[in-house]
Design a protein around this motif. Structure first.
Motif, short mmCIF file in Angstrom:
data_model
loop_
_atom_site.label_atom_id
_atom_site.label_comp_id
_atom_site.label_asym_id
_atom_site.label_seq_id
_atom_site.Cartn_x
_atom_site.Cartn_y
_atom_site.Cartn_z
N UNK A 75 0.81 -1.23 0.00
CA UNK A 75 0.00 0.00 0.00
C UNK A 75 0.84 1.28 0.00
N UNK A 76 0.40 2.26 -0.78
CA UNK A 76 1.00 3.60 -0.81
C UNK A 76 2.46 3.56 -1.23
N UNK A 77 2.77 2.72 -2.18
CA UNK A 77 4.15 2.59 -2.67
C UNK A 77 4.55 3.86 -3.43
N UNK A 117 3.45 0.01 -16.62
CA UNK A 117 2.12 -0.16 -16.05
C UNK A 117 2.20 -0.35 -14.54
N UNK A 118 1.39 0.41 -13.81
CA UNK A 118 1.29 0.25 -12.35
C UNK A 118 -0.17 -0.05 -12.05
N UNK A 119 -0.48 -1.32 -11.83
CA UNK A 119 -1.87 -1.77 -11.68
C UNK A 119 -2.14 -2.09 -10.22
N UNK A 120 -3.41 -2.10 -9.85
CA UNK A 120 -3.76 -2.30 -8.44
C UNK A 120 -4.76 -3.43 -8.26
N UNK A 121 -4.70 -4.02 -7.06
CA UNK A 121 -5.67 -5.02 -6.64
C UNK A 121 -5.69 -5.01 -5.11
N UNK A 122 -6.50 -5.87 -4.50
CA UNK A 122 -6.68 -5.80 -3.05
C UNK A 122 -5.51 -6.45 -2.29
N UNK A 123 -5.48 -6.19 -0.99
CA UNK A 123 -4.37 -6.63 -0.13
C UNK A 123 -4.17 -8.13 -0.18
N UNK A 124 -5.24 -8.90 -0.02
CA UNK A 124 -5.12 -10.35 0.02
C UNK A 124 -4.55 -10.90 -1.28
N UNK A 128 -0.99 -12.93 -1.75
CA UNK A 128 -0.98 -14.25 -2.38
C UNK A 128 0.02 -14.28 -3.53
N UNK A 129 0.07 -13.22 -4.31
CA UNK A 129 1.01 -13.16 -5.43
C UNK A 129 2.45 -13.09 -4.91
N UNK A 130 2.67 -12.29 -3.87
CA UNK A 130 4.02 -12.21 -3.29
C UNK A 130 4.48 -13.58 -2.78
N UNK A 131 3.57 -14.29 -2.12
CA UNK A 131 3.92 -15.63 -1.60
C UNK A 131 4.17 -16.60 -2.76
N UNK A 132 3.39 -16.47 -3.83
CA UNK A 132 3.59 -17.35 -4.99
C UNK A 132 4.96 -17.12 -5.61
N UNK A 150 -4.09 -9.93 -14.42
CA UNK A 150 -2.74 -10.43 -14.16
C UNK A 150 -2.84 -11.95 -14.08
N UNK A 151 -1.97 -12.62 -14.80
CA UNK A 151 -1.98 -14.08 -14.83
C UNK A 151 -0.66 -14.62 -14.29
N UNK A 152 -0.74 -15.58 -13.38
CA UNK A 152 0.45 -16.26 -12.88
C UNK A 152 0.06 -17.69 -12.52
N UNK A 153 0.92 -18.64 -12.90
CA UNK A 153 0.57 -20.04 -12.69
C UNK A 153 -0.76 -20.35 -13.36
N UNK A 154 -1.68 -20.94 -12.60
CA UNK A 154 -3.02 -21.23 -13.11
C UNK A 154 -4.04 -20.19 -12.68
N UNK A 155 -3.57 -19.07 -12.16
CA UNK A 155 -4.45 -18.05 -11.59
C UNK A 155 -4.54 -16.83 -12.47
N UNK A 156 -5.76 -16.34 -12.66
CA UNK A 156 -6.00 -15.08 -13.37
C UNK A 156 -6.75 -14.16 -12.41
N UNK A 157 -6.23 -12.98 -12.19
CA UNK A 157 -6.89 -12.03 -11.29
C UNK A 157 -7.25 -10.77 -12.04
N UNK A 158 -8.33 -10.15 -11.64
CA UNK A 158 -8.72 -8.85 -12.19
C UNK A 158 -7.98 -7.76 -11.45
#
Length: 201
Positions: A75-77, A117-124, A128-132, A150-158
């Motif tokens: 947050x607030x980077x 590109x600087x994109x945003x999503x929620x904390x959780x 999860x992406x940082x841990x991945x 954003x797509x990583x592994x088998x996950x796609x997030x808005x």
């Protein structure tokens, strides 16, 4: 403008940079702002945080995930002083995109001006992406600016992309200097028609 100015997606391995309120003085310490160009800024990225008391590299993520191109932040980077040196250092180190919870407005605008590109999503989702990334340091992350995913592994997030950033990147108008050069003839024509501008002759 050349076709490569259009940035619809960026991809690469990731580097997690955890912590809220990471300010520009941490990203690029003020002592390095005396340089007159941005050429060496990559060497100074998180300069103090990446070193121990003896000046040796520590286990900071940028030391462990060298070669990554997608930074994942909290947050607030980029808060604090409005120095362009911070995103310049990130770009020159190799960062092509940032996924985070939120950014300081000027930092985000500076990223846009550099085609990052600087994109945003929620904390959780960010956590999860940082841990991945920690578990999959060689795993690819794809940031789709146009479709806001954003797509990583088998996950796609808005994700959310600021409207001005999305338009500038997708339409290839983020580099204002290149844009002016590409329209030089139109600028010259306009200047020639202005009654209050005298020519060199």
């Amino acid at each position: 403008m050349s076709e490569d100015q259009h940035i619809t997606e960026v991809s690469g391995t990731g580097v997690p940079i955890p912590g809220d309120d990471v300010d520009t003085d941490q990203i690029l310490p003020a002592k390095f702002m005396k340089e007159v160009t941005f050429d060496n800024m990559a060497d100074y990225l998180f300069y103090d945080a990446r070193r121990d008391d003896d000046g040796e590299f520590n286990d900071h993520p940028l030391n462990r995930f060298e070669g990554a191109s997608i930074a994942v932040v909290n947050s607030n980077f980029g808060c604090g002083s409005s120095r362009e040196h911070a995103p310049q250092a990130m770009m020159r180190w190799g960062i092509d995109g940032v996924v985070g919870e939120s950014y300081a407005e000027i930092f985000r605008d500076n990223c846009k001006s550099l085609g990052i590109p600087a994109v945003t999503t929620d904390h959780e989702t960010v956590v999860e992406l940082q841990e991945w990334i920690e578990a999959n340091p060689d795993g690819d992350i794809d940031v789709d600016v146009e479709n806001e995913t954003v797509t990583y592994g088998d996950t796609v997030i808005d994700v959310d992309v600021d409207d001005a950033m999305r338009e500038a990147l997708v339409e290839g108008i983020w580099d204002t200097t290149a844009l002016m050069y590409s329209n030089r003839s139109k600028v010259d024509e306009t200047v020639a028609d202005l009654p209050y501008v005298e020519g060199d002759d």
